[in-house]
Design an enzyme around this catalytic site. Sequence first.
Site, PDB file in Angstrom:
ATOM      1  N   MET A  30       0.837  -1.201   0.000  1.00 38.29           N
ATOM      2  CA  MET A  30       0.000   0.000   0.000  1.00 38.29           C
ATOM      3  C   MET A  30       0.877   1.258   0.000  1.00 38.29           C
ATOM      4  SD  MET A  30      -3.428  -0.898   2.071  1.00 38.29           S
ATOM      5  CE  MET A  30      -2.798  -0.592   3.713  1.00 38.29           C
ATOM      6  N   GLY A  31       2.158   1.103  -0.293  1.00 41.02           N
ATOM      7  CA  GLY A  31       3.038   2.267  -0.367  1.00 41.02           C
ATOM      8  C   GLY A  31       3.497   2.732   1.004  1.00 41.02           C
ATOM      9  N   HIS A  37       9.192  -3.425   3.443  1.00 38.97           N
ATOM     10  CA  HIS A  37       8.770  -3.635   2.053  1.00 38.97           C
ATOM     11  C   HIS A  37       9.981  -3.956   1.168  1.00 38.97           C
ATOM     12  CE1 HIS A  37       5.612  -0.679   3.530  1.00 38.97           C
ATOM     13  NE2 HIS A  37       4.845  -1.655   3.066  1.00 38.97           N
ATOM     14  N   SER A 186       4.074   1.184   8.088  1.00 34.54           N
ATOM     15  CA  SER A 186       3.750   2.489   7.504  1.00 34.54           C
ATOM     16  C   SER A 186       2.979   3.338   8.510  1.00 34.54           C
ATOM     17  CB  SER A 186       2.894   2.312   6.245  1.00 34.54           C
ATOM     18  OG  SER A 186       3.569   1.484   5.321  1.00 34.54           O
TER      19      SER A 186
HETATM   20  P1  AMP Z   1       1.439  -2.941   3.459  1.00 35.39           P
HETATM   21  O1  AMP Z   1       2.003  -1.884   2.567  1.00 35.39           O
HETATM   22  O2  AMP Z   1       1.353  -2.544   4.890  1.00 35.39           O
HETATM   23  O3  AMP Z   1       0.167  -3.541   2.922  1.00 35.39           O
HETATM   24  O4  AMP Z   1       2.500  -4.119   3.449  1.00 35.39           O
HETATM   25  C1  AMP Z   1       2.896  -4.718   2.258  1.00 35.39           C
HETATM   26  C2  AMP Z   1       3.704  -5.956   2.571  1.00 35.39           C
HETATM   27  O5  AMP Z   1       4.846  -5.598   3.335  1.00 35.39           O
HETATM   28  C3  AMP Z   1       2.906  -6.973   3.402  1.00 35.39           C
HETATM   29  O6  AMP Z   1       3.198  -8.281   2.913  1.00 35.39           O
HETATM   30  C4  AMP Z   1       3.470  -6.768   4.767  1.00 35.39           C
HETATM   31  O7  AMP Z   1       3.383  -7.907   5.599  1.00 35.39           O
HETATM   32  C5  AMP Z   1       4.914  -6.431   4.469  1.00 35.39           C
HETATM   33  N1  AMP Z   1       5.519  -5.733   5.605  1.00 35.39           N
HETATM   34  C6  AMP Z   1       5.054  -4.622   6.238  1.00 35.39           C
HETATM   35  N2  AMP Z   1       5.847  -4.302   7.273  1.00 35.39           N
HETATM   36  C7  AMP Z   1       6.835  -5.240   7.301  1.00 35.39           C
HETATM   37  C8  AMP Z   1       7.958  -5.465   8.161  1.00 35.39           C
HETATM   38  N3  AMP Z   1       8.241  -4.679   9.190  1.00 35.39           N
HETATM   39  N4  AMP Z   1       8.754  -6.520   7.889  1.00 35.39           N
HETATM   40  C9  AMP Z   1       8.480  -7.358   6.841  1.00 35.39           C
HETATM   41  N5  AMP Z   1       7.445  -7.190   6.004  1.00 35.39           N
HETATM   42  C10 AMP Z   1       6.625  -6.149   6.235  1.00 35.39           C
END
Ligand code: AMP
Length: 281
Positions: A30-31, A37, A186
């Site tokens: 989601m950026g 990420h 995020s």
């Molecule tokens: P999001 O942008 O929050 O939807 O996250 C996108 C991807 O990044 C998802 O698969 C999350 O689980 C992963 N992600 C977010 N934060 C972390 C983190 N601290 N460590 C590893 N992966 C992450």
Amino acid sequence: MKRIQTIAEMKAICRQLTRRGKTLGFVPTMGALHEGHLSLVRASKSRCHATAVSIFVNPLQFGPAEDLSKYPRTLERDAGLLEDVGVDLLFVPTVDEMYPAGAKTYVQVEGLSGKLDGASRPGHFQGVATVVTKLFEIVRPDCAFFGQKDAVQVTVLRKLGSDLDMDVEIVVCPIVRERDGLAMSSRNVYLTPEQRQQALVLHRALMRLQISADQGESDAAKLSEIGQQVIAEEPGARLDYFAIVDPETLDPVVDVAPGALVAVAAYFGATRLIDNILITS
Ligand code: AMP
């Protein structure tokens, strides 16, 4: 790095790549990108010939009282980071492109979607499963990379992939943390400096519980009590849930064996944060 906005163009380019025999890795986001990420992107680059990333703040996975409108949007900065790590394709569809008026199909992973985060955020995992199904159909990746940070999401998506016989390998990458232990998110930008300090209690509680497990405690009720006690000592934290579960079924366990998922969610002010560990001993 090629930036693509339409589904038609994204499909055409992804199909072209795979027709030429290239394996395609995919990282949906989601950026508001951070090292968590980027670790997924690096994992994809190490396994696949080409890597596609999507940035789409998916309205379907936000409840009416949640932070959809204020979710951080930092597209140009994100694009720069992705370019620097060597991403090939960046997919940035609009909401109308993904959900044109009249779209009526939703994907529901029964049961799992109502547990833990799904219980606190009704409709959230239906939104996640729907967007991921659409993105998988658009990109048709060989491998898709997700973070262990969102442990319940991982469970729901693994079940989705297996129930729908999807031809994609789901690769789960470890949680990337700040130096002091806070899981990168995020949403951490919402925290005041004081809340940022308070939020460390999540990792502290999980570590305390792991130490007790290392010392031989395997009773889930006792371990849960130990973890929750640490959280209770931080008045700035409002616990949403603290659970020790089987990572496949999300059902509570009685005896804690290696591989059990300890997951926690708590509010710091209005910001809801999650964290988890998989028990190692
Ligand atoms: P999001 O942008 O929050 O939807 O996250 C996108 C991807 O990044 C998802 O698969 C999350 O689980 C992963 N992600 C977010 N934060 C972390 C983190 N601290 N460590 C590893 N992966 C992450």
